[in-house]
Design an enzyme around this catalytic site. Structure first.
Site, PDB file in Angstrom:
ATOM      1  N   LYS A 112      14.168 -12.163   1.830  1.00 54.05           N
ATOM      2  CA  LYS A 112      15.002 -12.252   0.624  1.00 54.05           C
ATOM      3  C   LYS A 112      16.048 -13.350   0.741  1.00 54.05           C
ATOM      4  O   LYS A 112      16.347 -14.025  -0.238  1.00 54.05           O
ATOM      5  CB  LYS A 112      15.647 -10.905   0.306  1.00 54.05           C
ATOM      6  CG  LYS A 112      14.619  -9.884  -0.178  1.00 54.05           C
ATOM      7  CD  LYS A 112      15.229  -8.701  -0.884  1.00 54.05           C
ATOM      8  CE  LYS A 112      14.106  -7.792  -1.388  1.00 54.05           C
ATOM      9  NZ  LYS A 112      14.570  -6.594  -2.046  1.00 54.05           N
ATOM     10  N   LYS A 195       1.901  -8.152  -0.783  1.00 49.77           N
ATOM     11  CA  LYS A 195       2.174  -6.929  -1.554  1.00 49.77           C
ATOM     12  C   LYS A 195       2.556  -7.270  -2.995  1.00 49.77           C
ATOM     13  O   LYS A 195       3.122  -8.338  -3.260  1.00 49.77           O
ATOM     14  CB  LYS A 195       3.274  -6.102  -0.894  1.00 49.77           C
ATOM     15  CG  LYS A 195       4.673  -6.697  -0.989  1.00 49.77           C
ATOM     16  CD  LYS A 195       5.752  -5.632  -0.752  1.00 49.77           C
ATOM     17  CE  LYS A 195       7.111  -6.192  -1.153  1.00 49.77           C
ATOM     18  NZ  LYS A 195       8.186  -5.243  -1.238  1.00 49.77           N
ATOM     19  N   LYS A 198       8.174  -7.092  -7.171  1.00 49.59           N
ATOM     20  CA  LYS A 198       8.960  -7.448  -8.352  1.00 49.59           C
ATOM     21  C   LYS A 198       9.443  -8.885  -8.293  1.00 49.59           C
ATOM     22  O   LYS A 198       9.361  -9.624  -9.244  1.00 49.59           O
ATOM     23  CB  LYS A 198      10.191  -6.544  -8.379  1.00 49.59           C
ATOM     24  CG  LYS A 198      10.200  -5.576  -9.528  1.00 49.59           C
ATOM     25  CD  LYS A 198      11.486  -4.792  -9.450  1.00 49.59           C
ATOM     26  CE  LYS A 198      11.199  -3.315  -9.589  1.00 49.59           C
ATOM     27  NZ  LYS A 198      12.386  -2.490  -9.351  1.00 49.59           N
TER      28      LYS A 198
HETATM   29  N1  AQP Z   1       3.386  -3.185  -3.245  1.00 47.92           N
HETATM   30  C1  AQP Z   1       3.848  -1.999  -2.871  1.00 47.92           C
HETATM   31  N2  AQP Z   1       2.997  -1.071  -2.363  1.00 47.92           N
HETATM   32  C2  AQP Z   1       3.450   0.144  -1.975  1.00 47.92           C
HETATM   33  N3  AQP Z   1       4.740   0.529  -2.083  1.00 47.92           N
HETATM   34  C3  AQP Z   1       5.619  -0.363  -2.584  1.00 47.92           C
HETATM   35  N4  AQP Z   1       6.951  -0.300  -2.821  1.00 47.92           N
HETATM   36  C4  AQP Z   1       7.360  -1.481  -3.348  1.00 47.92           C
HETATM   37  N5  AQP Z   1       6.328  -2.325  -3.460  1.00 47.92           N
HETATM   38  C5  AQP Z   1       5.228  -1.666  -2.999  1.00 47.92           C
HETATM   39  C6  AQP Z   1       7.788   0.871  -2.569  1.00 47.92           C
HETATM   40  O1  AQP Z   1       8.465   1.210  -3.767  1.00 47.92           O
HETATM   41  C7  AQP Z   1       9.710   1.841  -3.436  1.00 47.92           C
HETATM   42  C8  AQP Z   1      10.833   1.265  -4.233  1.00 47.92           C
HETATM   43  O2  AQP Z   1      10.994  -0.064  -3.857  1.00 47.92           O
HETATM   44  P1  AQP Z   1      12.306  -0.870  -4.035  1.00 47.92           P
HETATM   45  O3  AQP Z   1      13.401  -0.071  -4.538  1.00 47.92           O
HETATM   46  O4  AQP Z   1      12.471  -1.687  -2.814  1.00 47.92           O
HETATM   47  O5  AQP Z   1      11.881  -1.710  -5.223  1.00 47.92           O
HETATM   48  P2  AQP Z   1      11.965  -3.188  -5.336  1.00 47.92           P
HETATM   49  O6  AQP Z   1      12.514  -3.806  -4.100  1.00 47.92           O
HETATM   50  O7  AQP Z   1      12.643  -3.448  -6.580  1.00 47.92           O
HETATM   51  O8  AQP Z   1      10.422  -3.453  -5.472  1.00 47.92           O
HETATM   52  P3  AQP Z   1       9.669  -4.550  -4.735  1.00 47.92           P
HETATM   53  O9  AQP Z   1       8.539  -4.954  -5.553  1.00 47.92           O
HETATM   54  O10 AQP Z   1       9.449  -4.101  -3.328  1.00 47.92           O
HETATM   55  O11 AQP Z   1      10.717  -5.708  -4.839  1.00 47.92           O
HETATM   56  P4  AQP Z   1      10.981  -6.835  -3.838  1.00 47.92           P
HETATM   57  O12 AQP Z   1       9.671  -7.345  -3.365  1.00 47.92           O
HETATM   58  O13 AQP Z   1      11.742  -7.773  -4.674  1.00 47.92           O
HETATM   59  O14 AQP Z   1      11.804  -6.214  -2.758  1.00 47.92           O
HETATM   60  C9  AQP Z   1       9.891   1.654  -1.934  1.00 47.92           C
HETATM   61  O15 AQP Z   1       9.606   2.863  -1.282  1.00 47.92           O
HETATM   62  C10 AQP Z   1       8.878   0.605  -1.574  1.00 47.92           C
HETATM   63  O16 AQP Z   1       8.410   0.747  -0.248  1.00 47.92           O
END
Ligand code: AQP
Length: 332
Positions: A112, A195, A198
């Site tokens: 990040k 993966k 978002k």
């Molecule tokens: N691709 C994924 N497969 C399985 N589990 C996932 N999670 C996120 N992406 C995947 C799980 O979702 C929960 C909430 O995640 P978060 O609050 O970390 O949500 P986020 O960060 O907004 O979602 P992203 O997509 O993971 O965002 P980035 O990549 O920006 O950080 C968690 O339990 C996570 O493991």
């Protein structure tokens, strides 16, 4: 009953299918068997630049989606992280126990911060995993249902709990990650090597649960697969097809082996067309339910207020114990 705790960020509005299959789906199941605490982690959302009006709206939207996914406020404690000030308070204590090098090793921070650049990377983003440690320890959680990307943060939680207990006497329960192998990582539809995310996925690679169902169907039909023809579960050799099979199997409750048999001799088109239907059949009522909850913000807010009140009774007790153990003088 064993206790579970987990959280989800309210950023960007809509949850994606990875969030649902990797985490929220397990939350719904665990509320039947566990003492469950689930929260919208708005304090985590401000570790990257955010618009205040949007954050407020997406916090309600996140809560509405959790209810639409099946969380029941009578069966679990659902709340907003910033409504329980003990999170930030215990977070500070945990910061003072964490090594700088230890925090620097968190891979999510590395990813990040690379995205934010040196100037855009805040100290908050750096200590985000430590706040997450406090989130979990405050509730003395036994298990933390999350996706694979969170495993390292749960390990940090155990390390810090052990360190605190070793230094000040037994205070915190050691939690374990609850990660279902099949859905631990849902992949980007356009790049099945990474993966679904978002912040990192292209719009075509991510299934946002609040997209128009037509858009969702189109994304699935144009998912990247491989040059072969056989529909077989093989994450190494056929990551795209395997990802589609995982999504299908989980949403319909059909074993992957049965899907392989069903699609024998058929092309990828057949799998994609049917999966598009499966997913749109799931998201259509989900979207409607989300809109219903959003349509009554007063009820939603009072439900969250009740959740926070319940959460605080547990969090306040743990914080008081932790403050006392480290030697902070109680206010008379
Ligand atoms: N691709 C994924 N497969 C399985 N589990 C996932 N999670 C996120 N992406 C995947 C799980 O979702 C929960 C909430 O995640 P978060 O609050 O970390 O949500 P986020 O960060 O907004 O979602 P992203 O997509 O993971 O965002 P980035 O990549 O920006 O950080 C968690 O339990 C996570 O493991």
């Amino acid at each position: 009953r064993p206790r579970v705790l987990s959280g989800i960020q309210p950023t960007a509005g809509s949850f994606h299918l990875g969030n649902y299959l990797g985490a929220v789906r397990q939350w719904v199941a665990l509320q039947e068997t566990h003492d469950a605490f689930y929260m919208v982690v708005d304090l985590h959302a401000i570790t990257v630049p955010q618009d205040p009006k949007e954050l407020r709206a997406s916090t309600r939207l996140a809560a509405a989606q959790l209810l639409a996914a099946g969380l029941d406020p009578d069966r679990c404690t659902l709340f907003v992280q910033s409504h329980v000030p003990e999170h930030a308070q215990l977070g500070w204590v945990m910061n003072c126990l964490t090594g700088f090098g230890e925090a620097s090793r968190m891979t999510q921070f590395k990813d990040k911060s690379a995205k934010q650049g040196a100037e855009g990377t805040t100290v908050g983003l750096f200590t985000y995993p430590v706040l997450q440690v406090a989130d979990i320890l405050l509730y003395q959680a036994d298990q933390v249902p999350v996706g694979e990307d969170q495993r390292q943060h749960i390990e940090l939680t155990r390390d810090l709990a052990e360190r605190f207990n070793g230094r000040f006497g037994r205070t915190f329960n050691l939690p374990a990650a609850y990660i279902l192998k099949e859905t631990a990582k849902i992949y980007d539809l356009q790049d099945p090597a990474v993966k679904m995310s978002k912040s990192a996925s292209s719009p075509k690679g991510i299934i946002s649960l609040l997209d128009e169902p037509k858009t969702t169907a189109k994304k699935i039909r144009s998912a990247v697969t491989d040059t072969g023809t056989e529909i077989r579960y093989d994450p190494e050799g056929k990551p795209g097809v395997s990802n589609l099979l995982t999504i299908h199997a989980t949403l319909t409750g059909t074993p992957v082996a049965e899907l392989e048999r069903r699609y024998e001799g058929q092309g990828y088109g057949a799998l994609k067309t049917e999966l598009a239907e499966v997913v749109t059949d799931w998201v259509t009522p989900f979207r409607e339910r989300t809109q219903e909850y959003l349509g009554d913000p007063e009820t939603l807010d009072s439900l969250l207020a009740k959740g926070a009140e319940k959460a605080r009774t547990v969090a306040a007790e743990t914080l008081a114990t932790a403050y006392d153990k480290v030697g902070l003088l109680p206010a008379k």
